[in-house]
Motif scaffolding. Sequence first.
Motif, PDB file in Angstrom:
ATOM      1  N   SER A   7       0.832  -1.206   0.000  1.00 20.04           N
ATOM      2  CA  SER A   7       0.000   0.000   0.000  1.00 20.04           C
ATOM      3  C   SER A   7       0.863   1.250   0.000  1.00 20.04           C
ATOM      4  O   SER A   7       0.579   2.235  -0.706  1.00 20.04           O
ATOM      5  N   GLU A  50       3.864   1.514  -1.182  1.00 14.92           N
ATOM      6  CA  GLU A  50       4.499   1.638  -2.498  1.00 14.92           C
ATOM      7  C   GLU A  50       3.531   2.276  -3.496  1.00 14.92           C
ATOM      8  O   GLU A  50       3.928   3.111  -4.330  1.00 14.92           O
ATOM      9  N   LYS A  51       2.243   1.889  -3.433  1.00 13.11           N
ATOM     10  CA  LYS A  51       1.248   2.491  -4.323  1.00 13.11           C
ATOM     11  C   LYS A  51       1.093   3.977  -4.024  1.00 13.11           C
ATOM     12  O   LYS A  51       1.023   4.810  -4.937  1.00 13.11           O
ATOM     13  N   GLU A  52       1.037   4.336  -2.754  1.00 17.74           N
ATOM     14  CA  GLU A  52       0.900   5.751  -2.381  1.00 17.74           C
ATOM     15  C   GLU A  52       2.083   6.565  -2.895  1.00 17.74           C
ATOM     16  O   GLU A  52       1.924   7.691  -3.371  1.00 17.74           O
ATOM     17  N   ALA A  74       3.931   5.809  -5.538  1.00 23.75           N
ATOM     18  CA  ALA A  74       3.821   5.895  -6.998  1.00 23.75           C
ATOM     19  C   ALA A  74       2.808   6.968  -7.399  1.00 23.75           C
ATOM     20  O   ALA A  74       3.047   7.765  -8.331  1.00 23.75           O
ATOM     21  N   ASP A  75       1.674   7.011  -6.698  1.00 23.39           N
ATOM     22  CA  ASP A  75       0.664   8.044  -6.999  1.00 23.39           C
ATOM     23  C   ASP A  75       1.213   9.433  -6.732  1.00 23.39           C
ATOM     24  O   ASP A  75       0.970  10.378  -7.493  1.00 23.39           O
ATOM     25  N   ALA A  76       1.962   9.570  -5.647  1.00 24.30           N
ATOM     26  CA  ALA A  76       2.513  10.889  -5.311  1.00 24.30           C
ATOM     27  C   ALA A  76       3.540  11.324  -6.346  1.00 24.30           C
ATOM     28  O   ALA A  76       3.605  12.505  -6.717  1.00 24.30           O
ATOM     29  N   LYS A  77       4.337  10.397  -6.804  1.00 20.99           N
ATOM     30  CA  LYS A  77       5.324  10.743  -7.829  1.00 20.99           C
ATOM     31  C   LYS A  77       4.626  11.144  -9.140  1.00 20.99           C
ATOM     32  O   LYS A  77       5.060  12.081  -9.833  1.00 20.99           O
ATOM     33  N   LEU A  78       3.543  10.429  -9.480  1.00 18.81           N
ATOM     34  CA  LEU A  78       2.793  10.775 -10.682  1.00 18.81           C
ATOM     35  C   LEU A  78       2.186  12.173 -10.557  1.00 18.81           C
ATOM     36  O   LEU A  78       2.258  12.984 -11.494  1.00 18.81           O
ATOM     37  N   ALA A  79       1.600  12.470  -9.415  1.00 13.59           N
ATOM     38  CA  ALA A  79       1.020  13.796  -9.208  1.00 13.59           C
ATOM     39  C   ALA A  79       2.083  14.874  -9.277  1.00 13.59           C
ATOM     40  O   ALA A  79       1.844  15.981  -9.789  1.00 13.59           O
ATOM     41  N   GLU A  82       2.896  15.526 -12.977  1.00 10.82           N
ATOM     42  CA  GLU A  82       1.830  16.310 -13.601  1.00 10.82           C
ATOM     43  C   GLU A  82       1.888  17.765 -13.163  1.00 10.82           C
ATOM     44  O   GLU A  82       1.701  18.691 -13.978  1.00 10.82           O
ATOM     45  N   ALA A 140       5.057  10.016   1.305  1.00 12.28           N
ATOM     46  CA  ALA A 140       4.870   8.645   0.827  1.00 12.28           C
ATOM     47  C   ALA A 140       6.159   7.842   0.957  1.00 12.28           C
ATOM     48  O   ALA A 140       6.136   6.647   1.293  1.00 12.28           O
TER      49      ALA A 140
END
Length: 407
Positions: free
Chosen positions: A135, A137-139, A141-146, A149, A191
């Motif tokens: 979980s 690791e997913k958080e 990854a989402d933070a890095k994507l945001a 952007e 994260a």
Amino acid sequence: MTRRGTQWLTLAIALAICVGVAGYLFQHLSPPGSGPAGAPAQAKQPPASAVPAEQPPSSTAQAIDVATVRVAPASYQAHVAAFGEAQAHYQLSLSAQVAGKITSLNEAFANGRRIAQGESLLQMEDSSYRAAVASAEKELADAKLALLEEQRQGVQAETEWKASGLGGKPDSALVLRKPQLAAAQAAVSTAQAALRSARHDLEQTRMLAPFDALVVERLVSPGGYVQAGTEVATLYSTDRIEIRIALSARDWQNLPADDQLTAGDWPVSLTDVENGQQWSGRVIRVEQHLDDTTRQRALIVAVDQPLDQEPPLLPGTFVRAQVAGTERNDLWKLPVSALSQRGEIWYITAFNTLAKIAATPVFSDTDNIYIAVPEQLETMPQQVLVHPLNGYLEGMQINPVEEPHDE
């Protein structure tokens, strides 16, 4: 004879008897040396064997035999002896860092066994902790994507501002999306920290030995459930044993300076007080404060790899430590028995009479004491009593019987 004549006769007879008794008592009970009829008594002469009190006794008829040793001032290597308890370098109450059910134990993780540093002690159920890592690791990854952007939107906003032809800087940082970019970067950092924490918790489900250790007590079993903070075991390090030796101010006077004591391998002999087994140790440090209760300062003695010694030196062993000291001059070496219960040394005068002097040992060992030579006796060798008795008196005439004594 008439009645009155009879009375006078009786009175005369009684008077005669009294005079006779008085004469007898005067003749037989008068003081010796008094002559008859008041003649002056002759002076009594002293016997030819009498000796004036101020002269040394000349007769040894009543002298008693006493065991003595002949001593002379010499130099001796001082040493200090004290007692202490052998303790492990590290003593650890090992506790669980996370909660969980124990699924397995290392067979070597048992009371009295030795565990190497990094060796596994136990394993907990870790499925929930693996899920937490996934979980996190997913958080991340989402933070890095945001963040990516937001970085792209920030570049686009700056381009649009320049294309607008407006001079100067925007009235708000929001125009160029700088606060949004900072928030996205902070989300990534958060994260990342959460992932590190989740991975750490996962690692703690497998407990490892923090150092080479002796398992003193294991407190868990397979199938048991532990909470964070639950004590799992008591471990003693096996790298070295330390013994704290408290010394008096007089003991410290027989040792070299602190920097010399701790500069190298200053030798210490250790003896088990119960069975006499021996080990060699070294001084590793000295304390720089006095104990509040005993007013003594301590030095710390170490024995490396104690369980690999022959015989092993076990934690908890009560030992007698003998620390080598400096060389001391002008000392008498005497048997331990030469010091009386009152702290006195008895010696023989030139007239073969007894004399005593108070003495405090500079140091001692199992068989001997070493005392500073009294100033009034330092000019020549002396004979000292081996076994002084409480009934001895100064000036008593004696016959010294010298015994051999190792100097």
